[in-house]
Write an enzyme that holds these catalytic residues in place. Structure first.
Site, PDB file in Angstrom:
ATOM      1  N   GLY A  48       0.761  -1.251   0.000  1.00 30.20           N
ATOM      2  CA  GLY A  48       0.000   0.000   0.000  1.00 30.20           C
ATOM      3  C   GLY A  48       0.785   1.289   0.000  1.00 30.20           C
ATOM      4  N   ASP A 106      -5.025   1.659  10.693  1.00 27.42           N
ATOM      5  CA  ASP A 106      -6.449   1.420  10.943  1.00 27.42           C
ATOM      6  C   ASP A 106      -6.587   0.981  12.401  1.00 27.42           C
ATOM      7  OD1 ASP A 106      -9.154   0.875  10.511  1.00 27.42           O
ATOM      8  OD2 ASP A 106      -8.797  -1.029   9.538  1.00 27.42           O
ATOM      9  N   GLY A 108      -4.212  -0.510  13.944  1.00 28.24           N
ATOM     10  CA  GLY A 108      -2.855  -0.351  14.478  1.00 28.24           C
ATOM     11  C   GLY A 108      -2.182  -1.684  14.767  1.00 28.24           C
ATOM     12  N   ASP A 162      -5.882  -0.364  -1.772  1.00 26.30           N
ATOM     13  CA  ASP A 162      -6.713  -1.194  -2.622  1.00 26.30           C
ATOM     14  C   ASP A 162      -7.963  -1.691  -1.921  1.00 26.30           C
ATOM     15  OD1 ASP A 162      -5.186  -3.016  -0.889  1.00 26.30           O
ATOM     16  OD2 ASP A 162      -6.153  -4.580  -2.074  1.00 26.30           O
TER      17      ASP A 162
HETATM   18  P1  IMP Z   1      -4.210  -2.171  10.753  1.00 28.73           P
HETATM   19  O1  IMP Z   1      -3.276  -3.292  11.136  1.00 28.73           O
HETATM   20  O2  IMP Z   1      -5.615  -2.482  11.185  1.00 28.73           O
HETATM   21  O3  IMP Z   1      -3.751  -0.834  11.258  1.00 28.73           O
HETATM   22  O4  IMP Z   1      -4.293  -2.099   9.189  1.00 28.73           O
HETATM   23  C1  IMP Z   1      -3.269  -2.566   8.425  1.00 28.73           C
HETATM   24  C2  IMP Z   1      -3.507  -2.563   6.943  1.00 28.73           C
HETATM   25  O5  IMP Z   1      -4.871  -2.773   6.572  1.00 28.73           O
HETATM   26  C3  IMP Z   1      -3.112  -1.262   6.290  1.00 28.73           C
HETATM   27  O6  IMP Z   1      -1.730  -1.157   6.129  1.00 28.73           O
HETATM   28  C4  IMP Z   1      -3.829  -1.387   4.974  1.00 28.73           C
HETATM   29  O7  IMP Z   1      -3.058  -2.151   4.081  1.00 28.73           O
HETATM   30  C5  IMP Z   1      -5.101  -2.122   5.336  1.00 28.73           C
HETATM   31  N1  IMP Z   1      -6.214  -1.146   5.466  1.00 28.73           N
HETATM   32  C6  IMP Z   1      -6.761  -0.668   6.604  1.00 28.73           C
HETATM   33  N2  IMP Z   1      -7.744   0.216   6.340  1.00 28.73           N
HETATM   34  C7  IMP Z   1      -7.822   0.300   4.991  1.00 28.73           C
HETATM   35  C8  IMP Z   1      -8.658   1.068   4.084  1.00 28.73           C
HETATM   36  O8  IMP Z   1      -9.540   1.866   4.471  1.00 28.73           O
HETATM   37  N3  IMP Z   1      -8.419   0.875   2.745  1.00 28.73           N
HETATM   38  C9  IMP Z   1      -7.464   0.028   2.277  1.00 28.73           C
HETATM   39  N4  IMP Z   1      -6.668  -0.698   3.073  1.00 28.73           N
HETATM   40  C10 IMP Z   1      -6.844  -0.563   4.428  1.00 28.73           C
HETATM   41 MG    MG Z   2      -0.536  -1.702   4.350  1.00 29.17          MG
END
Ligand code: IMP
Ligand code: MG
Length: 177
Positions: A48, A106, A108, A162
């Site tokens: 991403g 998101d 984290g 994506d």
């Molecule tokens: P986290 O571990 O929940 O903080 O999220 C990790 C990964 O989820 C991010 O690096 C993104 O690749 C993916 N992600 C989270 N939210 C979104 C979104 O709204 N759109 C696209 N990818 C997301």
């Molecule tokens: Mg990511």
């Protein structure tokens, strides 16, 4: 076009490319000041963050390096938590000033689980640059040092992000309707 359809969902434009570029340039300028006389190593997390990393890097005027990694999570031996492994992390990290480049924080969880792995290498410092942050969704305690935009807890695509593989090529960031 201000509304697009990707797979089964409709998205509307949320951040223009001009807004993104302006913000990315400002973050780069802050990093240029914060890291004067240092030589930070950026660790961009694929997939991403590739667009953010490329644009940010173009505006850096300090001496600096960049490497790209992928994070893969799998269930560890213990049933309690996910273990994160990094693919492509072959740079020497000891004593380095590290800056992680992430597309979006998101919950984290990904970064929270990955940070201890980096700290094991005893870097001189460790900071995080995230283009997007969803503060209402973040459940894991993380300090984000550079944030592009704090956004609502709604799914977004574009500028590297994506939805099931699609949408990364959009120049703008779109929010699900
Ligand atoms: P986290 O571990 O929940 O903080 O999220 C990790 C990964 O989820 C991010 O690096 C993104 O690749 C993916 N992600 C989270 N939210 C979104 C979104 O709204 N759109 C696209 N990818 C997301
Ligand atoms: Mg990511």
């Amino acid at each position: 076009m201000s509304t697009i359809k990707v797979h089964d969902k409709v998205f509307t434009i949320y951040l223009s490319n001009a807004d993104i570029q302006e913000r990315v340039r400002t973050i780069a300028e802050t990093i240029n000041k914060d890291y004067q006389g240092k030589k930070p190593l950026f660790i961009a997390i694929l997939n991403g963050s590739f667009m953010f990393a490329a644009d940010l890097f173009k505006h850096l005027t300090i001496a600096t390096e960049i490497t790209f990694i992928k994070l893969a999570s799998y269930k560890g031996m213990k049933s309690t938590g996910n273990v994160i492994t990094s693919i492509g992390l072959d740079a020497e990290l000891y004593g380095k000033d590290l800056i992680i480049i992430e597309d979006i924080v998101d919950t984290g969880k990904t970064l929270y689980n990955f940070l201890p792995k980096l700290k094991d290498h005893q870097p001189a410092s460790l900071k995080i640059a995230a283009l997007l942050h969803k503060p209402d969704a973040t459940k894991f305690p993380l300090t984000l040092d550079y944030v592009g935009f704090s956004i609502p807890d709604k799914f977004v695509i574009g500028y590297g992000l994506d939805y099931d593989g699609m949408g990364r090529n959009l120049k703008e960031i779109y929010q699900v309707v």
